[in-house]
Scaffold this active site. Structure first.
Site, PDB file in Angstrom:
ATOM      1  N   GLY B  17      -4.112  -4.537  -8.080  1.00  0.00           N
ATOM      2  CA  GLY B  17      -3.592  -3.195  -7.833  1.00  0.00           C
ATOM      3  C   GLY B  17      -2.201  -3.017  -8.418  1.00  0.00           C
ATOM      4  O   GLY B  17      -1.706  -3.863  -9.166  1.00  0.00           O
ATOM      5  N   LEU B  18      -1.587  -1.934  -7.978  1.00  0.00           N
ATOM      6  CA  LEU B  18      -0.267  -1.607  -8.513  1.00  0.00           C
ATOM      7  C   LEU B  18       0.791  -2.339  -7.696  1.00  0.00           C
ATOM      8  O   LEU B  18       1.548  -1.739  -6.952  1.00  0.00           O
ATOM      9  CB  LEU B  18      -0.082  -0.082  -8.423  1.00  0.00           C
ATOM     10  CG  LEU B  18       0.986   0.572  -9.296  1.00  0.00           C
ATOM     11  CD1 LEU B  18       0.846   0.184 -10.748  1.00  0.00           C
ATOM     12  CD2 LEU B  18       0.917   2.079  -9.150  1.00  0.00           C
ATOM     13  N   HIS B  19       0.814  -3.658  -7.803  1.00  0.00           N
ATOM     14  CA  HIS B  19       1.774  -4.420  -7.002  1.00  0.00           C
ATOM     15  C   HIS B  19       3.109  -4.533  -7.736  1.00  0.00           C
ATOM     16  O   HIS B  19       3.347  -3.809  -8.692  1.00  0.00           O
ATOM     17  CB  HIS B  19       1.183  -5.772  -6.610  1.00  0.00           C
ATOM     18  CG  HIS B  19       0.979  -6.710  -7.751  1.00  0.00           C
ATOM     19  ND1 HIS B  19       1.942  -7.591  -8.144  1.00  0.00           N
ATOM     20  CD2 HIS B  19      -0.069  -6.866  -8.580  1.00  0.00           C
ATOM     21  CE1 HIS B  19       1.475  -8.277  -9.192  1.00  0.00           C
ATOM     22  NE2 HIS B  19       0.278  -7.851  -9.464  1.00  0.00           N
ATOM     23  N   ALA B  20       3.959  -5.414  -7.270  1.00  0.00           N
ATOM     24  CA  ALA B  20       5.347  -5.406  -7.730  1.00  0.00           C
ATOM     25  C   ALA B  20       5.506  -5.446  -9.243  1.00  0.00           C
ATOM     26  O   ALA B  20       6.200  -4.619  -9.827  1.00  0.00           O
ATOM     27  CB  ALA B  20       6.095  -6.577  -7.098  1.00  0.00           C
ATOM     28  N   ALA B  23       4.110  -2.340 -11.026  1.00  0.00           N
ATOM     29  CA  ALA B  23       4.921  -1.186 -10.643  1.00  0.00           C
ATOM     30  C   ALA B  23       6.255  -1.219 -11.376  1.00  0.00           C
ATOM     31  O   ALA B  23       6.795  -0.192 -11.766  1.00  0.00           O
ATOM     32  CB  ALA B  23       5.144  -1.164  -9.137  1.00  0.00           C
TER      33      ALA B  23
END
Lengths: 601, 101
Positions: B17-20, B23
């Protein structure tokens, strides 16, 4: 038309969906009273967030200080990233890139600056508040990856706070204004460092009714709630919090109406405390002239002062567990003796009932964890534990005996459930006496030896125990738990735990009557005895000695002085005839309010 | 003065997913454009240039995000950001890191 993000400089639209609303959290009530105050959140390496509001003319200066802290934090992270990248490669350094990006996040800067500029919050408070809002959102996200981002936020918060506070970082012992202490859990060493003058109340995420926090708070006479569950990330140091120690609730971000309601209650408490103050010099005597013994429960030697200030007749329960908690080695005989001797000297001949070690093996660092401890309250604890670890037991008994030369020391064994157990404990004591005698060390050979009555089997055998025991003390906390088969540390069933139960009443009455018939002194040291709701009932059942938390001494005395024994007997008879908790409590409340109308029930 | 609004929807396809890390790449890329860029997920609208805002979306694999830019280089911004998402955040930079050195 779509609005561009810039039309919303500090993100108020963004935050509206998650802005902190008033939250009421239920925990376990362990020490009564209401406290309203500024939160001191422990856990961030002991950081204390200083005062919440800035003078208007300090804003620009504080904004500069914020920029410097950000610059310093960014430099630190840059440095870390370079070092890690060099040693382990860029992939490992990636998290620092993310941290840097966060520290440079324009939105974050805007949000913090807006708090400082518009609301005059201190930079420390603003940083903490702004970042914790994000942490809270991340914690609600699904998937571990996302939830872990909250830890990145806490990391950044710590870094910024460290830079902001610099040398101003305050130690716990240096708190100089009243606060509510909020923590995940408080260790004995932490509570020992707190200055009781400035601690208005305590809340912990963890812990049960017999946790260290509970005992310390009761001793200090300040409200406390434990076992609230995770909430620390929802608040920042400096936030206003309400502790309702009567209901076992805490209120975060209270609205004006709620604050007004609780302020009124605090005011009433204060008025009551002042009224009770005047009772100090008066004896605990019923209206028809029966003298009641009022003793204090203590854990720490310094609590003797609180007993004396409230005019207690002695110490009815001196818990000795604190010596064993939070230390890597078991306390030496000298450590024990030092504490006991100071209490014996301070009490100047008044009785002191010392309870021997009352812990489970799980709390003792020096003992191996049991493999079978699925049911700790039914397991190896208290007298069972000390009988199984004689050396440990003997060290404590020797110290108590030595202190018995200095004052009216009495020894009490906890959790006795069989006659044999009591005899065995007495034998260990006799051995210790013999050793001291041989070594020519002074002690009181006739030191009274008693037991806690807190296991149903002990109540059933009271008529046998009276032959061998010098005194009894009813421990209602455990007795209720065993009588009703309810673990009050277990939130699912804790509401079933109550002293106001007909079966509990029967046990208590049986214990009191049997002891009285045989002229063996009996007292009560559980929480039931410190709750004015039950004072008339217990007097009516024949109890003439109460051992209570020092803060409760004036209230219990007040009830005793307002009633006659005959009236109390009628109250007890009727209360025992009722069917259930609700009826019993309603009746006792009504009776109490007749004699003690200003008591908040 | 009236600049165009460009909009495009993409699905997050990388497993984490759109993790650190993604992002960060996403926000950093958005910052290179002059236009205002927003990311919209089910009515929640956040600033694409803020890593913290982007992370609050909690976008996991399969989440559909609408990217919307407003400004002189809106077209380029959306194109670049969509490319980044569709490549599973494999920028030139990360590509070079993954190749043996």
């Amino acid at each position: 038309m779509d609005i561009a993000p810039d039309a919303d400089p500090a993100g108020s639209r963004f935050w509206r969906r998650i802005e902190a609303a008033m939250e009421r959290l239920q925990g376990i009530a362990v020490s009564p009273g209401i406290a309203i105050g500024e939160a001191l959140v422990l856990g961030n390496e002991g950081f204390r967030i200083p005062r919440r509001f800035l003078p208007r003319d300090a804003v620009e200066e504080e904004l500069d200080r914020l920029q410097l802290a950000f610059a310093a934090a960014i430099a630190e992270v840059e440095h870390n990233r370079e070092r890690v990248a060099e040693q382990l490669g860029d992939d490992y350094a990636a998290i620092f890139s993310a941290h840097l990006q966060m520290l440079r996040d324009k939105r974050l800067h805007e949000e913090i600056e807006e708090m400082i500029r518009e609301r005059h919050y201190s930079p420390e408070y603003s940083v903490s508040r702004a970042l914790r809002r994000y942490a809270k959102v991340f914690q609600t996200l699904e998937g571990q990856y996302m939830a872990e981002r909250a830890n990145d936020i806490f990391d950044i918060e710590k870094r910024l706070l460290r830079n902001l506070l610099g040398l101003r970082r305050e130690e716990l012992s240096q708190i100089t204004s009243p606060v509510l202490v909020l923590a995940h859990n408080l260790t004995p060493s932490e509570t020992a460092r707190l200055n009781p003058r400035f601690v208005l109340g305590m809340v912990t995420e963890a812990g049960g009714p017999v946790s260290h926090t509970a005992i310390v708070a009761e001793g200090l006479g300040i409200p406390a709630v434990v076992g609230v569950g995770s909430f620390l990330t929802d608040i920042s140091g400096g936030d206003t919090v309400i502790i309702d120690g009567d209901q076992g609730q805490i209120i975060l971000h209270p609205d004006e109406e709620t604050l007004a309601h609780y302020r009124h209650e605090v005011e009433e408490q204060r008025t009551l405390a002042t009224k009770l103050e005047s009772l100090r010099e008066l004896p605990a005597e019923t209206a028809d002239g029966k003298r009641i013994q009022l003793l204090g429960n203590i854990e720490f030697p310094h609590e003797v002062k609180q007993c004396q200030e409230r005019g207690a007749d002695g110490i009815g329960l001196y818990r000795t567990e604190f010596l064993y908690l939070g230390v890597d080695d078991d306390p030496s005989e000298e450590t024990h003796y030092e504490a006991y001797a100071s209490v014996a000297n301070a009490m100047q001949g008044l009785p002191i009932v010392m309870r021997t070690l009352d812990l489970g093996a799980d709390k003792m660092r020096t003992l191996p964890d049991s493999e079978d401890e699925r049911n700790p309250v039914l397991g190896l604890r208290s007298i069972r534990l000390t009988l199984r670890n004689r050396d440990l037991f003997r060290v404590q008994l020797r110290a108590i005996l030595r202190a018995s030369a200095l004052g009216d020391i009495r020894i009490m064994f906890p959790l006795v459930s069989t006659l044999i157990e009591f005899r065995q404990a007495k034998m260990v004591l006799a051995d210790a006496m013999e050793d001291l005698e041989e070594a020519g060390i002074a002690f009181n050979r006739d030191v009274p030896v008693g037991m806690m009555v807190e296991v149903p089997s002990a109540v059933m055998l009271m008529d046998r125990f009276v032959e061998e025991v010098d005194f009894f003390s009813i421990g209602t906390n455990d007795l209720i738990q065993y009588c009703l088969a309810v673990d009050r540390g277990n939130k699912d069933v804790a509401s079933m735990y109550t002293a106001a139960d007909p079966a509990v009443f029967r046990f208590v009455k049986m214990a009191i009557s049997t002891a009285n018939e045989h002229n063996v002194p009996i007292s009560m040291c559980g929480q039931m005895s410190g709750n004015p709701l039950y004072t008339m009932l217990l007097l009516g059942m024949g109890l003439r000695s109460f051992s209570v938390t020092p803060a409760a001494v004036p209230e219990i005395k007040r009830v005793c002085r307002s009633v006659t024994i005959e009236h109390c007997q009628r109250v007890a008879d009727y209360a025992c005839s009722l069917d259930g908790t609700r009826e019993i409590k309603a009746f006792l409340k009504e009776e109490l309010s007749k004699v003690f109308p200003e008591f908040p029930v | 003065m009236q600049s165009p609004i460009v909009k495009k929807t993409v699905a997050i396809s990388n497993p984490q997913g759109l993790h650190a890390r993604p992002a960060e790449l996403f926000a950093r890329l958005a910052l290179q454009f002059e236009s205002d860029v927003e990311v919209i997920r089910e009515g929640n609208r956040v600033d694409a240039k803020s890593i913290l805002h982007v992370l609050t979306l909690g976008a996991s694999q399969g989440t559909e995000l609408t990217l919307q830019a407003h400004g002189v280089d809106a077209e380029d911004a959306i194109e670049a950001l969509v490319r980044l998402v569709e490549s599973d955040f494999a920028t030139d930079e990360t590509m070079s890191q993954e190749s043996p050195s």
